[in-house]
Write a protein that holds these residues in place. Structure first.
Motif, PDB file in Angstrom:
ATOM      1  N   LEU A  81      -8.893  -3.985 -12.356  1.00 34.57           N
ATOM      2  CA  LEU A  81      -7.993  -4.996 -11.797  1.00 34.57           C
ATOM      3  C   LEU A  81      -6.560  -4.752 -12.253  1.00 34.57           C
ATOM      4  CD1 LEU A  81     -10.022  -8.321 -12.075  1.00 34.57           C
ATOM      5  CD2 LEU A  81      -9.372  -7.079 -10.004  1.00 34.57           C
ATOM      6  N   GLU A  82      -6.442  -4.403 -13.519  1.00 36.52           N
ATOM      7  CA  GLU A  82      -5.114  -4.147 -14.075  1.00 36.52           C
ATOM      8  C   GLU A  82      -4.428  -3.018 -13.299  1.00 36.52           C
ATOM      9  OE1 GLU A  82      -1.856  -4.504 -16.343  1.00 36.52           O
ATOM     10  OE2 GLU A  82      -3.596  -5.835 -16.470  1.00 36.52           O
ATOM     11  N   LYS A  83      -5.225  -1.973 -13.024  1.00 41.51           N
ATOM     12  CA  LYS A  83      -4.679  -0.815 -12.337  1.00 41.51           C
ATOM     13  C   LYS A  83      -4.280  -1.144 -10.892  1.00 41.51           C
ATOM     14  CE  LYS A  83      -6.988   3.119 -11.761  1.00 41.51           C
ATOM     15  NZ  LYS A  83      -8.112   3.978 -12.182  1.00 41.51           N
ATOM     16  N   GLU A  84      -5.058  -2.034 -10.281  1.00 42.21           N
ATOM     17  CA  GLU A  84      -4.817  -2.326  -8.860  1.00 42.21           C
ATOM     18  C   GLU A  84      -3.919  -3.528  -8.654  1.00 42.21           C
ATOM     19  OE1 GLU A  84      -8.678  -2.659  -7.188  1.00 42.21           O
ATOM     20  OE2 GLU A  84      -9.101  -0.522  -7.423  1.00 42.21           O
ATOM     21  N   LYS A  85      -3.352  -3.999  -9.740  1.00 46.47           N
ATOM     22  CA  LYS A  85      -2.546  -5.221  -9.651  1.00 46.47           C
ATOM     23  C   LYS A  85      -1.325  -4.999  -8.750  1.00 46.47           C
ATOM     24  CE  LYS A  85      -0.268  -7.481 -13.159  1.00 46.47           C
ATOM     25  NZ  LYS A  85      -0.253  -8.001 -14.530  1.00 46.47           N
ATOM     26  N   ILE A  86      -1.051  -5.979  -7.898  1.00 41.23           N
ATOM     27  CA  ILE A  86       0.137  -5.909  -7.048  1.00 41.23           C
ATOM     28  C   ILE A  86       1.044  -7.069  -7.413  1.00 41.23           C
ATOM     29  CG2 ILE A  86       1.008  -6.142  -4.688  1.00 41.23           C
ATOM     30  CD1 ILE A  86      -1.660  -4.941  -3.766  1.00 41.23           C
ATOM     31  N   ASP A  87       2.295  -6.737  -7.732  1.00 39.18           N
ATOM     32  CA  ASP A  87       3.230  -7.800  -8.041  1.00 39.18           C
ATOM     33  C   ASP A  87       3.907  -8.233  -6.746  1.00 39.18           C
ATOM     34  OD1 ASP A  87       5.173  -9.479  -8.842  1.00 39.18           O
ATOM     35  OD2 ASP A  87       6.029  -8.159 -10.376  1.00 39.18           O
ATOM     36  N   VAL A  88       3.437  -9.360  -6.227  1.00 38.35           N
ATOM     37  CA  VAL A  88       3.964  -9.793  -4.924  1.00 38.35           C
ATOM     38  C   VAL A  88       5.394 -10.309  -5.032  1.00 38.35           C
ATOM     39  CG1 VAL A  88       1.737 -10.323  -3.886  1.00 38.35           C
ATOM     40  CG2 VAL A  88       2.912 -12.075  -5.231  1.00 38.35           C
ATOM     41  N   THR A  89       5.884 -10.466  -6.255  1.00 37.96           N
ATOM     42  CA  THR A  89       7.260 -10.955  -6.376  1.00 37.96           C
ATOM     43  C   THR A  89       8.276  -9.816  -6.398  1.00 37.96           C
ATOM     44  OG1 THR A  89       7.266 -10.899  -8.789  1.00 37.96           O
ATOM     45  CG2 THR A  89       6.432 -12.915  -7.760  1.00 37.96           C
ATOM     46  N   LEU A  90       7.774  -8.550  -6.457  1.00 38.93           N
ATOM     47  CA  LEU A  90       8.706  -7.420  -6.438  1.00 38.93           C
ATOM     48  C   LEU A  90       9.419  -7.344  -5.093  1.00 38.93           C
ATOM     49  CD1 LEU A  90       6.723  -4.478  -8.072  1.00 38.93           C
ATOM     50  CD2 LEU A  90       8.820  -5.519  -8.930  1.00 38.93           C
ATOM     51  N   PRO A  91      10.689  -6.923  -5.085  1.00 43.13           N
ATOM     52  CA  PRO A  91      11.370  -6.769  -3.784  1.00 43.13           C
ATOM     53  C   PRO A  91      10.726  -5.638  -2.987  1.00 43.13           C
ATOM     54  CG  PRO A  91      12.729  -5.926  -5.580  1.00 43.13           C
ATOM     55  CD  PRO A  91      11.536  -6.584  -6.223  1.00 43.13           C
ATOM     56  N   GLY A  92      10.685  -5.785  -1.651  1.00 41.20           N
ATOM     57  CA  GLY A  92      10.058  -4.773  -0.807  1.00 41.20           C
ATOM     58  C   GLY A  92      10.874  -3.498  -0.793  1.00 41.20           C
ATOM     59  N   ALA A  93      10.218  -2.417  -0.380  1.00 37.48           N
ATOM     60  CA  ALA A  93      10.928  -1.140  -0.273  1.00 37.48           C
ATOM     61  C   ALA A  93      11.957  -1.241   0.848  1.00 37.48           C
ATOM     62  CB  ALA A  93       9.932  -0.026   0.026  1.00 37.48           C
ATOM     63  N   GLN A  94      13.117  -0.693   0.601  1.00 39.78           N
ATOM     64  CA  GLN A  94      14.196  -0.741   1.592  1.00 39.78           C
ATOM     65  C   GLN A  94      13.830   0.102   2.818  1.00 39.78           C
ATOM     66  OE1 GLN A  94      17.459  -2.091   0.366  1.00 39.78           O
ATOM     67  NE2 GLN A  94      18.008  -2.286   2.499  1.00 39.78           N
ATOM     68  N   ILE A  95      13.908  -0.510   4.002  1.00 38.99           N
ATOM     69  CA  ILE A  95      13.620   0.251   5.217  1.00 38.99           C
ATOM     70  C   ILE A  95      14.945   0.670   5.845  1.00 38.99           C
ATOM     71  CG2 ILE A  95      12.691   0.111   7.552  1.00 38.99           C
ATOM     72  CD1 ILE A  95      10.689  -1.951   6.397  1.00 38.99           C
ATOM     73  N   GLN A  96      15.043   1.948   6.154  1.00 36.63           N
ATOM     74  CA  GLN A  96      16.282   2.445   6.755  1.00 36.63           C
ATOM     75  C   GLN A  96      16.345   2.013   8.219  1.00 36.63           C
ATOM     76  OE1 GLN A  96      18.147   5.834   5.466  1.00 36.63           O
ATOM     77  NE2 GLN A  96      19.743   4.913   6.706  1.00 36.63           N
ATOM     78  N   LEU A  97      17.298   1.131   8.519  1.00 32.58           N
ATOM     79  CA  LEU A  97      17.417   0.652   9.894  1.00 32.58           C
ATOM     80  C   LEU A  97      18.363   1.545  10.688  1.00 32.58           C
ATOM     81  CD1 LEU A  97      17.736  -3.205   9.440  1.00 32.58           C
ATOM     82  CD2 LEU A  97      15.773  -1.913  10.237  1.00 32.58           C
ATOM     83  N   GLY A  98      18.100   1.706  11.946  1.00 27.95           N
ATOM     84  CA  GLY A  98      19.020   2.418  12.811  1.00 27.95           C
ATOM     85  C   GLY A  98      20.101   1.466  13.291  1.00 27.95           C
ATOM     86  N   GLN A  99      20.950   1.930  14.179  1.00 29.00           N
ATOM     87  CA  GLN A  99      21.963   1.047  14.744  1.00 29.00           C
ATOM     88  C   GLN A  99      22.265   1.541  16.144  1.00 29.00           C
ATOM     89  OE1 GLN A  99      22.966   3.089  11.911  1.00 29.00           O
ATOM     90  NE2 GLN A  99      23.406   4.623  13.462  1.00 29.00           N
ATOM     91  N   PRO A 100      22.763   0.635  17.005  1.00 29.32           N
ATOM     92  CA  PRO A 100      23.130   1.107  18.337  1.00 29.32           C
ATOM     93  C   PRO A 100      24.188   2.204  18.220  1.00 29.32           C
ATOM     94  CG  PRO A 100      23.250  -1.296  18.196  1.00 29.32           C
ATOM     95  CD  PRO A 100      23.042  -0.798  16.809  1.00 29.32           C
ATOM     96  N   HIS A 101      24.142   3.153  19.112  1.00 24.96           N
ATOM     97  CA  HIS A 101      25.136   4.223  19.165  1.00 24.96           C
ATOM     98  C   HIS A 101      26.529   3.601  19.308  1.00 24.96           C
ATOM     99  CE1 HIS A 101      27.316   7.727  20.695  1.00 24.96           C
ATOM    100  NE2 HIS A 101      26.298   8.479  20.279  1.00 24.96           N
ATOM    101  N   VAL A 102      27.516   4.232  18.713  1.00 29.00           N
ATOM    102  CA  VAL A 102      28.871   3.665  18.722  1.00 29.00           C
ATOM    103  C   VAL A 102      29.363   3.417  20.150  1.00 29.00           C
ATOM    104  CG1 VAL A 102      29.855   5.980  18.401  1.00 29.00           C
ATOM    105  CG2 VAL A 102      31.260   3.984  17.935  1.00 29.00           C
ATOM    106  N   ILE A 103      28.986   4.285  21.098  1.00 26.63           N
ATOM    107  CA  ILE A 103      29.388   4.070  22.498  1.00 26.63           C
ATOM    108  C   ILE A 103      28.683   2.838  23.055  1.00 26.63           C
ATOM    109  CG2 ILE A 103      29.374   5.084  24.825  1.00 26.63           C
ATOM    110  CD1 ILE A 103      30.691   7.234  23.546  1.00 26.63           C
ATOM    111  N   ALA A 104      27.402   2.692  22.704  1.00 23.84           N
ATOM    112  CA  ALA A 104      26.649   1.514  23.157  1.00 23.84           C
ATOM    113  C   ALA A 104      27.284   0.245  22.591  1.00 23.84           C
ATOM    114  CB  ALA A 104      25.187   1.626  22.734  1.00 23.84           C
ATOM    115  N   GLN A 105      27.808   0.360  21.369  1.00 25.22           N
ATOM    116  CA  GLN A 105      28.453  -0.811  20.765  1.00 25.22           C
ATOM    117  C   GLN A 105      29.716  -1.199  21.527  1.00 25.22           C
ATOM    118  OE1 GLN A 105      28.981  -0.703  16.469  1.00 25.22           O
ATOM    119  NE2 GLN A 105      27.142   0.543  16.227  1.00 25.22           N
TER     120      GLN A 105
END
Ligand code: PHE
Length: 339
Positions: A81-105
């Protein structure tokens, strides 16, 4: 034997070890089994004594093994259990978001502006008929102004549209004027036979605008263009109209905005004129109205065409148009839309 057994049990550290001890002490070949097996050779008085004594030791050891086993099982589970423990209060991994193309903007910003003023956003085909790209825009077959736009022809009648103006003609033709004026914008890709370099691309974008109503004047056109300039380049922008020529507008103008780098003082970007050319426009030519079935005696309007690529280059000081089409994320990710 009893003491030695209990000590072994106490000191055992895992389930395999305790199992081995059990087999050794209590198993078929173990010492207790051996004693019990030898009972038949004992005298009648000795038998019950040795028997109950051996059984007592056997039971004691068995119980000790059972308890130790239990303890080790619990420890094992706890460890797992100790090994499989998940700390649900940890911040999530950062997901790299895309963005609309500058021309589309740039296009989206303009669309928002015009939607807010009651315009409709229309799109048209990129593979266009000569009829709509040229004829309907007052550019008959051997009109010299066709040379202004080097065209990719697919067949004699089909081509890659050289401008978004054919969408004007298509929309005018189908619009029901009894239901009200026509106010439209049309963004999209256009194509010209250009050799790609820092300022030319065989594919780029245009953003077309058209208003047809009963009392539209050049002042309406000027006000609209001023709004575009202020929205995209900033409130302090001023515009100037210069006479020009397009076959589908009369009069025609080219529009400059004050150079936002030097604010009209003159710098290398505006070639020391203080002004930057940003779009072409004019009052819709009566021939164009007539061909689309609109009566030029009753209706009139203005049209403009601007280049989102050029807008983005000026706004963000981008010196090579090819950047827009290389898909290099180091370039594209600079234009992260916020809010
Ligand atoms: N279609 C013209 C061009 O590509 C721009 C334009 C549009 C001019 C509408 C006037 C009116 O150069």
């Amino acid at each position: 034997l009893q003491e030695k057994g209990l000590k072994q049990i106490r000191e055992s550290e895992d389930l395999k070890q305790i199992n081995d001890i059990r087999v050794n002490l209590l198993g078929k070949k173990g010492p207790i089994t051996e004693v019990l097996r030898g009972m038949k050779d004992l005298s009648a008085e000795e038998r019950p004594k040795i028997g109950s004594f051996s059984n007592a030791i056997k039971n004691e050891l068995a119980e000790a093994i059972r308890l130790k086993n239990e303890e080790l099982e619990i420890k094992k589970t706890a460890k797992k259990l100790e090994k499989e423990k998940i700390d649900v209060t940890l911040p999530g991994a950062q997901i790299q978001l895309g963005q609309p193309h500058v021309i589309a903007q740039v296009i989206e910003e303009l669309e928002d502006l015009f939607l807010g003023m009651g315009y409709q956003v229309v799109s048209g085909p990129e593979i266009e008929e000569d009829h709509y790209n040229f004829e309907m825009l007052n550019l008959p077959a051997d009109h010299p102004a066709r040379d202004m736009q080097d065209t990719f022809y697919i067949t004699k009648e089909l081509l890659m549209r050289t401008q978004t103006s054919p969408v004007q003609a298509r929309t005018m033709e189908t619009h029901d004027f009894s239901k009200g004026p026509l106010k439209m914008v049309s963004p999209g890709k256009v194509y010209r036979r250009d050799t790609d370099d820092a300022t030319h691309s065989h594919q780029f974008h245009q953003f077309e605008g058209l208003v047809i109503d009963k009392h539209v004047t050049m002042a309406d056109l000027k006000g609209t263009i001023e709004l575009i300039a202020k929205t995209v380049f900033g409130e302090e922008q001023e515009i100037r109209l210069r006479p020009s020529y397009f076959p589908f507008t009369e009069p025609s103008v080219e529009v400059d905005v004050t150079c936002f780098k030097c604010h009209g003082k003159g710098c290398s970007i505006c070639k020391y004129t203080g002004w930057l050319e940003v779009l072409g426009a004019g009052m819709v030519h009566p021939n164009v109205l007539r061909m689309a079935g609109v009566d030029p005696e009753v209706y009139g309007g203005f049209a403009f065409g601007l280049g989102p690529d050029r807008f983005a280059m000026l706004k963000y000081s981008i010196d090579d148009i090819r950047n827009f089409y290389l898909n290099d994320n180091r370039f594209l990710s600079q234009f992260t839309k916020r809010g």
